[in-house]
Design an enzyme around this catalytic site. Structure first.
Site, PDB file in Angstrom:
ATOM      1  CG  ASP A 407      -1.927   1.067   1.292  1.00  8.12           C
ATOM      2  OD1 ASP A 407      -2.269   1.607   0.226  1.00  8.12           O
ATOM      3  OD2 ASP A 407      -2.412   1.375   2.406  1.00  8.12           O
ATOM      4  CD  GLU A 410      -0.266   5.238  -4.086  1.00  8.17           C
ATOM      5  OE1 GLU A 410       0.186   5.509  -2.958  1.00  8.17           O
ATOM      6  OE2 GLU A 410      -1.011   4.274  -4.307  1.00  8.17           O
ATOM      7  CG  ASP A 484      -8.346   4.298   0.059  1.00  9.42           C
ATOM      8  OD1 ASP A 484      -8.190   3.061   0.184  1.00  9.42           O
ATOM      9  OD2 ASP A 484      -7.584   5.133   0.564  1.00  9.42           O
TER      10      ASP A 484
HETATM   11  O1  MIG Z   1      -4.219   6.195   4.320  1.00  8.83           O
HETATM   12  O2  MIG Z   1      -3.644   0.988   5.688  1.00  8.83           O
HETATM   13  O3  MIG Z   1      -5.954   2.069   0.289  1.00  8.83           O
HETATM   14  O4  MIG Z   1      -6.846  -0.151   1.733  1.00  8.83           O
HETATM   15  O5  MIG Z   1      -6.841   0.048   4.520  1.00  8.83           O
HETATM   16  C1  MIG Z   1      -4.855   4.970   4.374  1.00  8.83           C
HETATM   17  C2  MIG Z   1      -4.833   1.687   5.788  1.00  8.83           C
HETATM   18  C3  MIG Z   1      -3.864   3.845   4.170  1.00  8.83           C
HETATM   19  C4  MIG Z   1      -5.022   3.002   2.271  1.00  8.83           C
HETATM   20  C5  MIG Z   1      -5.444   1.765   1.559  1.00  8.83           C
HETATM   21  C6  MIG Z   1      -6.460   1.026   2.386  1.00  8.83           C
HETATM   22  C7  MIG Z   1      -5.871   0.695   3.739  1.00  8.83           C
HETATM   23  C8  MIG Z   1      -5.420   1.984   4.428  1.00  8.83           C
HETATM   24  N1  MIG Z   1      -4.466   2.683   3.573  1.00  8.83           N
END
Ligand code: MIG
Length: 816
Positions: A407, A410, A484
């Site tokens: 996650d 980017e 999200d």
């Molecule tokens: O700023 O790890 O897209 O699936 O649950 C949020 C917490 C960070 C974004 C991800 C989401 C995940 C969440 N993350």
């Protein structure tokens, strides 16, 4: 943020005509260097290579010599590669480079490009290309009135991208995912242009900011980049399928995933502790709802330090993992790139001491804020650092983990630009670049490092990596979820065109958070979304902190029952879904497909994206509005069978389908075959490998033929690469006086754990007199495993046989 601003065509007028933009100028000469051609203009020029049949690469340069290096998006076999046998032809006003399938023509006075097929038909016309003196390159291409656009990876809005404009700049967009959002988490600067019966693809291989604009100009579309080179691949069709096949030969195809990755996955931000995770797993098993994976979101870590477990919440991860595995459930933990700045934390210490973090040119590590507070970011552009990062995963694999969720890659940063500063330096294996130039590669390189690390550790077992960010070629390393979204009906509908276009962009293994991530879902929305998700390649229910719980049982027994049924359907259909993944790994064909891929000549489907095909013969029509018990479904040409009622329907028209909450309309094309397996509680349960081949619309006439080729292997290891797989071919064919049914193993080095094979002919257009060589048996005898044939109440013919390596064939005699 600076970037595509500088190349906004509406700001400067047509490219090349503005004062500042400069085109390549008149053509000067061609230099041939082996199989590469360098075309020089007054200002810079272009190098042309032919990496594979039907593909050429043209890389523009401003001055000096062209740089022929290619990004990681390109499969290593095709980097710098060019085919021999290209003919060069020069006339007074043009230069032509001719390969076996396509010819590239350069207009000497304007440097405009025209691509033609073998018959001389114009496929693509690049009217102009211009450089901005600061940076940026911009090109315009012909856009006829009947143009349609597909691909472009993960984008909002409808299937056909005509009238849209997109930016490719990996961005953490918590909200909003609306049609005007130009950039999301993934960047795939690849567009398929379909006009009439001819399609081609353009892939602009530039990991900085790029832009594709199909809106601004009436008769042209634009493709440009803000930094770096204009490195363009032209990919010939003529069909969209041909384009996808060629594009995925160039950028690579998925590896066959482990079967468990194709099951149902349950996630939540976050399951807070060991006991909650175990309780969740037990609930799935108690309720007989199949499930393969539970995710651990950021709370599992000790102060959000990656490669740690919180010692209070997860005191004994190894014991937890063992208990889960006994239930057939795996854990996939989240791993973010940010490494907490903490001199007592070994990962941080090692990273600093071994110089693994991104730095400033002037020296010093680049720090910014993410979950762990001030953090440093590994520089995955250096192979040395990727190796280090991959090796760190032994922390997980030693605990029995085989899948990782990437996650925030980017990378997402909690600052104004939402990402790393553009002047951060990437070592890039000695060829230093700024973050601005390589931004879109960060996520891909992180997942590549992860997948490669897991592979080194898993001893021949297949890993699973899930990623949010990526670039062209990401399919070689990870599955992708679409970030999200929200628990909106609109976002359920949006997931269809988004995931369908991802499939056309080389990325078949994708899906949204089922039920929606942010906002509160409802029982009805969860049911409808799960029904659809059961046929999406990636099938995970995930929701955010502070939202209503959305596990399958969260909204009472009625919705739980329907959800159980559809998750169960996913598991029964796994032999078919796995087969489609195997096909995707070989050909790049997506697992779910927009109708336009299979019916390109049908004008009704060019932008149809509220229904889709699973493979080429099953039509899925999800219900994506509340309180809806009917919906319009478009059936393309041919006859279709309602999966639920068995009713035969003529295609080439819209029908009104009945869809009470427990029904998602599904149709199977006449003459097609769908294998179905046993209902298991997890995908790697191999105790019952029995398969039923459902054959729809058998017709007693010569010319009728239904075929299926079932691929099977252990679903877990790489042994299939050493021939340990099986291929079972089934064929039902109409002939004089009846039909021939046969099955045969074309290859059988892997043996599924089964004794029986079943064939079920749904709604054949004939009555059965007998099946030669087989006894007629009762329904009870079938139940008990007898060999024989039986006609059920609906006139369906069931044939049951022992599974023999030698195969078998029978003649079905029809009653006159
Ligand atoms: O700023 O790890 O897209 O699936 O649950 C949020 C917490 C960070 C974004 C991800 C989401 C995940 C969440 N993350």
């Amino acid at each position: 943020m600076e970037g595509s601003e500088a190349i906004r065509p509406d700001k400067y007028g047509a490219a090349g005509n503005g004062e500042q933009w400069k085109d390549v100028g008149r053509f000067q000469k061609t230099e041939r260097r082996g199989d590469t051609f360098v075309l020089r203009g007054e200002r810079g020029g272009a190098a042309v290579l032919f990496p594979a049949e039907g593909i050429f690469r043209i890389k523009f340069f401003r001055k000096g010599e062209p740089d022929l290096s290619a990004t990681v998006a390109i499969d290593p076999a095709f980097r710098q590669k060019s085919e021999s046998g290209i003919e060069l032809e020069e006339t007074g006003d043009r230069v032509v480079l001719r390969s076996s399938l396509i010819a590239l023509e350069v207009d000497k006075s304007t440097f405009a490009l025209t691509v033609r097929d073998k018959e001389g038909k114009v496929l693509c016309h690049q009217k102009s290309l211009a450089f901005h003196p600061r940076s940026g390159v911009h090109a315009l291409y012909d856009m006829p009135q009947d143009s349609h656009f597909y691909g472009l990876g993960e984008k909002s809005s409808f299937l056909d991208k005509r009238g849209e404009r997109y930016t490719n700049w990996n961005t953490d967009v918590y909200a909003p995912h609306v049609p005007e959002i130009e950039a999301l988490y993934q960047s795939i600067p690849f567009v398929i242009h379909m006009s009439g019966k001819t399609s081609y693809g353009l892939f602009l291989d530039n990991p900085g900011r790029t832009e594709v604009d199909m809106r601004t100009h009436a008769e042209s579309f634009a493709m440009g980049c803000s930094t770096g080179d204009y490195d363009l691949y032209f990919i010939a069709g003529p069909s969209v399928k041909d384009v996808v096949t060629r594009y995925t030969s160039l950028t690579g195809r998925i590896e066959l995933p482990p079967k468990w990755a194709l099951g149902y996955h349950q996630s939540r931000y976050s399951y807070m502790d060991q006991e909650e995770v175990l309780e969740l797993a037990r609930t799935f098993r108690d309720k007989n709802i199949p499930c393969d994976v539970i995710y651990l979101d950021i709370h599992y870590m000790d102060g959000y330090r990656v490669f740690t477990f919180d010692p209070v919440r997860f005191p004994d991860p190894r014991a937890m993992m063992k208990e889960l595995r006994d239930m057939g459930i795996r854990i996939v933990p989240i791993v973010d790139p940010g490494v907490k700045k903490d001199p007592t934390y070994p990962v941080y210490r090692e990273g600093v001491q071994q110089e693994h973090f991104c730095t400033r040119l002037e020296g010093g590590i680049y720090f910014d804020e993410v979950w762990p507070g001030t953090s440093a970011f590994p520089d995955f552009t250096d192979d040395r650092t990727s190796k280090w990062w991959g090796d760190l995963h032994s922390f997980y694999t030693e605990n029995g983990i085989e899948g990782i969720w990437n996650d925030m890659n980017e990378p997402a940063v909690f600052n104004e630009s939402k990402t790393m500063d553009l002047d951060v330096i990437h070592r890039n294996n000695g060829d230093m670049k700024t973050h601005e130039e390589l931004h879109n590669l960060y996520g891909l390189l992180m997942s590549k490092a992860t997948a490669e690390g897991l592979k080194r550790q898993l001893d021949n077992r297949r890993p699973f990596v899930l990623t949010r960010a990526g670039y062209a070629g990401i399919q070689r390393y990870a599955a992708v979820w679409t970030g999200d979204n929200r628990s909106f009906w609109e976002h359920m509908a949006l997931a269809m065109p988004m995931v369908l276009n991802m499939g056309l962009s080389g990325l078949p293994f994708a899906g949204p958070d089922i039920g929606g991530f942010a906002h509160h879902t409802s029982g009805q929305l969860l049911v409808r979304w799960t029904q659809m998700g059961a046929f999406f390649p990636y099938f995970r229910n995930h929701s955010a902190i502070d939202t209503l719980r959305q596990e399958p049982w969260a909204f009472g027994t009625e919705t739980e029952e329907i959800i159980r049924k559809y998750i169960g359907l996913r598991y029964r259909w796994l032999p078919h879904i796995y087969n489609l993944f195997q096909e995707a790994s070989m050909t790049g064909m997506p697992v779910i497909r927009p109708l336009v891929l299979e019916y390109p000549d049908d004008p009704n489907v060019t932008n149809l994206c509220d229904q889709f095909l699973l493979g080429d013969s099953v039509l899925i029509a999800p219900v994506y509005r509340p309180d809806t018990d009917h919906r319009a479904v478009y059936l393309p040409e041919g006859a279709w069978f309602d999966y639920w009622t068995g009713e035969k329907l003529e295609g080439g028209r819209y029908i009104l389908a009945s869809c009470p909450l427990e029904t998602m309309p599904m149709y199977v094309k006449a003459g097609s075959v769908v294998p179905e397996g046993a209902l298991t509680q997890h995908a790697d349960d191999q105790t019952n490998g029995n398969v039923t081949f459902h054959i729809y619309g058998a017709a007693a006439r010569t010319g009728f033929k239904a075929e299926y080729s079932l691929y099977e292997d252990d679903g877990a290891t790489y042994d299939y690469r050493d021939q340990t797989y099986s291929r079972l071919n089934v064929c039902l064919e109409g002939k004089e006086g009846g039909l021939g049914l046969s099955y045969a193993y074309a290859h059988r080095k892997y043996e599924a754990n089964r004794s029986l094979l079943r064939f079920k002919l749904h709604r054949p257009d004939f009555a059965v007199k007998e099946v030669t060589g087989l006894a007629s048996v009762s329904a009870e005898q079938l139940q008990e495993g007898a060999e024989g044939w039986h006609v059920d109440g609906n006139g369906g013919l069931i044939i049951q046989t022992a599974d023999r390596s030698a195969g078998a064939s029978w003649t079905i005699e029809t009653a006159k």
